[in-house]
Write an enzyme that holds these catalytic residues in place. Structure first.
Site, PDB file in Angstrom:
ATOM      1  CB  CYS A  86      53.648  42.424  -0.702  1.00 51.20           C
ATOM      2  SG  CYS A  86      52.981  43.328  -2.105  1.00 51.20           S
TER       3      CYS A  86
ATOM      4  N   GLY B   8      69.182  45.207  24.614  1.00 49.11           N
ATOM      5  CA  GLY B   8      68.392  44.888  25.793  1.00 49.11           C
ATOM      6  C   GLY B   8      67.027  44.289  25.514  1.00 49.11           C
ATOM      7  CG  HIS B   9      64.355  45.436  22.095  1.00 53.87           C
ATOM      8  ND1 HIS B   9      63.585  44.731  21.207  1.00 53.87           N
ATOM      9  CD2 HIS B   9      65.278  46.086  21.346  1.00 53.87           C
ATOM     10  CE1 HIS B   9      64.011  44.951  19.976  1.00 53.87           C
ATOM     11  NE2 HIS B   9      65.048  45.766  20.034  1.00 53.87           N
TER      12      HIS B   9
ATOM     13  CG  ASN C 207      67.484  39.375  11.766  1.00 44.07           C
ATOM     14  OD1 ASN C 207      68.568  39.302  11.182  1.00 44.07           O
ATOM     15  ND2 ASN C 207      66.449  40.008  11.243  1.00 44.07           N
TER      16      ASN C 207
ATOM     17  N   GLY D  22      70.463  49.005  19.198  1.00 47.91           N
ATOM     18  CA  GLY D  22      71.453  48.186  18.531  1.00 47.91           C
ATOM     19  C   GLY D  22      71.986  48.832  17.270  1.00 47.91           C
ATOM     20  CB  THR D  23      70.406  50.961  14.683  1.00 40.58           C
ATOM     21  OG1 THR D  23      69.455  49.994  14.227  1.00 40.58           O
ATOM     22  CG2 THR D  23      70.868  51.793  13.495  1.00 40.58           C
TER      23      THR D  23
ATOM     24  CD  GLN E 129      67.015  38.283  16.955  1.00 38.50           C
ATOM     25  OE1 GLN E 129      66.614  37.443  17.757  1.00 38.50           O
ATOM     26  NE2 GLN E 129      66.262  39.307  16.593  1.00 38.50           N
TER      27      GLN E 129
ATOM     28  CB  THR F 195      72.003  62.706  30.243  1.00 37.40           C
ATOM     29  OG1 THR F 195      72.493  64.055  30.302  1.00 37.40           O
ATOM     30  CG2 THR F 195      71.766  62.200  31.656  1.00 37.40           C
TER      31      THR F 195
END
Length: 524
Positions: free
Chosen positions: A459, A273-274, A220, A126-127, A248, A324
């Site tokens: 943190c 996809g994931h 998200n 996605g990035t 999302q 590819t």
């Protein structure tokens, strides 16, 4: 519906090859009592409850089955013209059409030539898809003499994924071309941006021109759904490119019409996809045909930049993305998209989803509905059950703290959800919830072996990744800051995201574990 949907995937699925196995959560009484525990919650094989579906989703078994032939028999390069390249090429083209169906309305005619699948560009994540959208938008303006002397401008929100915000920050620097200015439109306390404010930020001044508006479809972290359909339509009217990161949202809300080429849909859409049952490592960017050649723009493919503006290579993906194609993963993403739109029987509480057109399966007249709708109802039920269980778990502690004043006021509530309360304005599976007085990092460090979830706070201490030290002020998510969530809730925020196959048992046990550890922290 309860457990009726929870038959395909176990949400306790690590170190197991059987997706349907459901293991016990607690050690048997006859186990070794001499083992020295490192935390109150001991890790057990196959016992971790998965409540981080916004982070990633398990690959669905039919997806794996669809991928396997392209890891073995059909191993050819889809760019090859010989026999071994034909089936991989056919499979990739079929996957394009399947992904497109998630975001495009059904064709308005029966024209057999109406196949805009070339508008789907497969990427590695996605990035990459988000970066590609930004680069295409910016470069399409550089050739135009009237625009070439203007500063390019981008409108976005202050709660975007880093794949957008960091890319825009990169291009905002003096040394990086093309240089841009960015307007960050703030969200309200529910995490939702005003469409009116976004449109008001668009500029076409003598020295500045808006080249792109990019707004995520759904956040998200807190699940807020943005008014992207409205913004897309208005941007089309104004001649400004509009992109949305729908990572999302796919599989959780209806996106068909977002890629409506005739009625003001988005120009570019990122799908990952994931996030809906395909493997990690494959995503897609929808690019509306012709959008880069409108309103004085010129497609980078027709200028000196060439079509590939990120990965320059062999001209794959219609010249947009060199390299590819990852055929097995692309096939997996296509199959995962198909599964979301398959008709499945309506069961139990699923009757609610029939409002938008459930059908019948023929002879038996069994009411059916698209799988994603059935999943959405189930996830909403599990999300609400989880919130209720958390509220009930802290009830006695809250009464003690409030001096038996059950109606002590909102400011003393122990458990407060972040984001929209109206289910129509948020994702059905997402629960961002603040636990007052709790430090979520410390809590997650204790329960991470038995409940998999994430924090709305983090943190950044170099010496401790799990919890703040006494002399280190805890920090929390910029999304919660932008929503003006009070620090005492933001620091204790958990992001709990359920999935289509999360069970009532998963929810109940996870809530008990979270409450137990939070109370240990509060009373310790």
């Amino acid at each position: 519906m309860g457990n009726s949907v929870a038959t395909e995937n176990s949400t306790r699925l690590f170190s197991t090859s059987n997706e349907e196995s459901h293991q016990h959560h607690h050690h048997d009484d006859d186990e070794d009592d001499d083992a020295e525990p490192s935390s109150p919650h001991q890790p057990q094989e196959d016992s971790c409850i998965y409540l981080d579906y916004n982070g990633t989703t398990p690959i669905r078994p039919p997806v794996v089955e669809a991928m396997l032939p392209y890891l073995t028999q059909h191993f050819g390069n889809p760019s090859s013209s010989h026999f071994y390249g034909r089936e991989p090429k056919r499979a990739v083209d079929a996957a394009r059409r399947s992904v497109l169906k998630l975001i495009r309305p059904p064709p308005r005619n029966d024209d057999p030539d109406d196949d805009p699948s070339s508008s789907v560009i497969f990427t590695g994540c996605g990035t990459e898809a988000n970066n590609l959208a930004i680069r295409l938008a910016l470069l399409s303006h550089l050739h135009d003499p009237p625009s070439s002397h203007k500063i390019l401008h981008v409108v976005t929100t202050d709660v975007e994924h880093p794949a957008i915000s960091q890319c825009l920050r990169f291009h905002s620097q003096e040394t990086n071309a093309p240089k841009i200015q960015v307007t960050y439109v703030p969200v309200n306390h529910q995490g939702i941006v005003s469409a009116r404010d976004v449109l008001a930020a668009i500029r076409n001044d003598p020295d500045v021109k808006t080249a792109l508006v990019t707004i995520m479809t759904a956040n998200n972290e807190v699940g807020s759904i943005q008014p992207v359909f409205e913004i897309a339509a208005k941007c089309r009217e104004m001649g400004v490119l509009f992109h949305t990161d729908a990572a999302q949202a796919a599989g959780k809300i209806d996106l068909r019409g977002l890629a409506d080429e005739e009625e003001g849909g988005a120009d570019m859409i990122t799908v990952v996809g994931h996030k809906f049952g395909a493997p990690k490592g494959v995503a897609a960017l929808y690019l509306r045909p012709g959008c880069l050649d409108e309103e004085g723009r010129r497609d980078p493919a027709k200028t000196g930049w060439g079509g590939s503006v990120l990965l320059v290579g062999g001209g794959q993906e219609f010249g947009r993305r060199g390299g590819t194609e990852n055929v097995p993963y692309i096939v997996g993403m296509g199959r995962a998209a198909e599964l979301l739109l398959e008709e499945v029987p309506v069961e139990g509480d699923d009757g609610e989803v029939g409002e938008e057109g459930g059908g019948t399966d023929g002879e038996n007249e069994t009411l059916t509905v698209e799988a994603w709708r059935r999943h959405a109802v189930h996830m909403e039920n599990m999300r609400n059950r989880l919130l209720t269980k958390l509220q009930e778990g802290f009830r006695e502690y809250q009464i003690r703290q409030n001096g038996n004043d059950v109606d002590a006021g909102e400011e003393k509530v122990m458990v407060r959800p972040n984001g929209p309360t109206d289910p129509k304005l948020r994702l059905p599976n997402t629960l961002s919830v603040g636990l007052r007085g709790v430090q979520s990092g410390a809590l997650l460090a204790k329960i991470g072996n038995v409940v998999a979830c994430s924090a709305g706070s983090a943190c950044h201490s170099a010496t401790s990744a799990s919890c703040p030290k006494d002399d280190v002020a805890p920090t929390y998510s910029h999304v919660l800051k932008c929503m003006n969530v009070e620090p005492e809730y933001a620091i204790g925020t958990l992001r709990l995201s359920v999935g289509p196959f999360t069970t009532e048992e998963d929810v109940d046990i996870a809530a008990d574990i979270i409450v137990e550890e939070a109370l240990r922290q509060l009373e310790g």
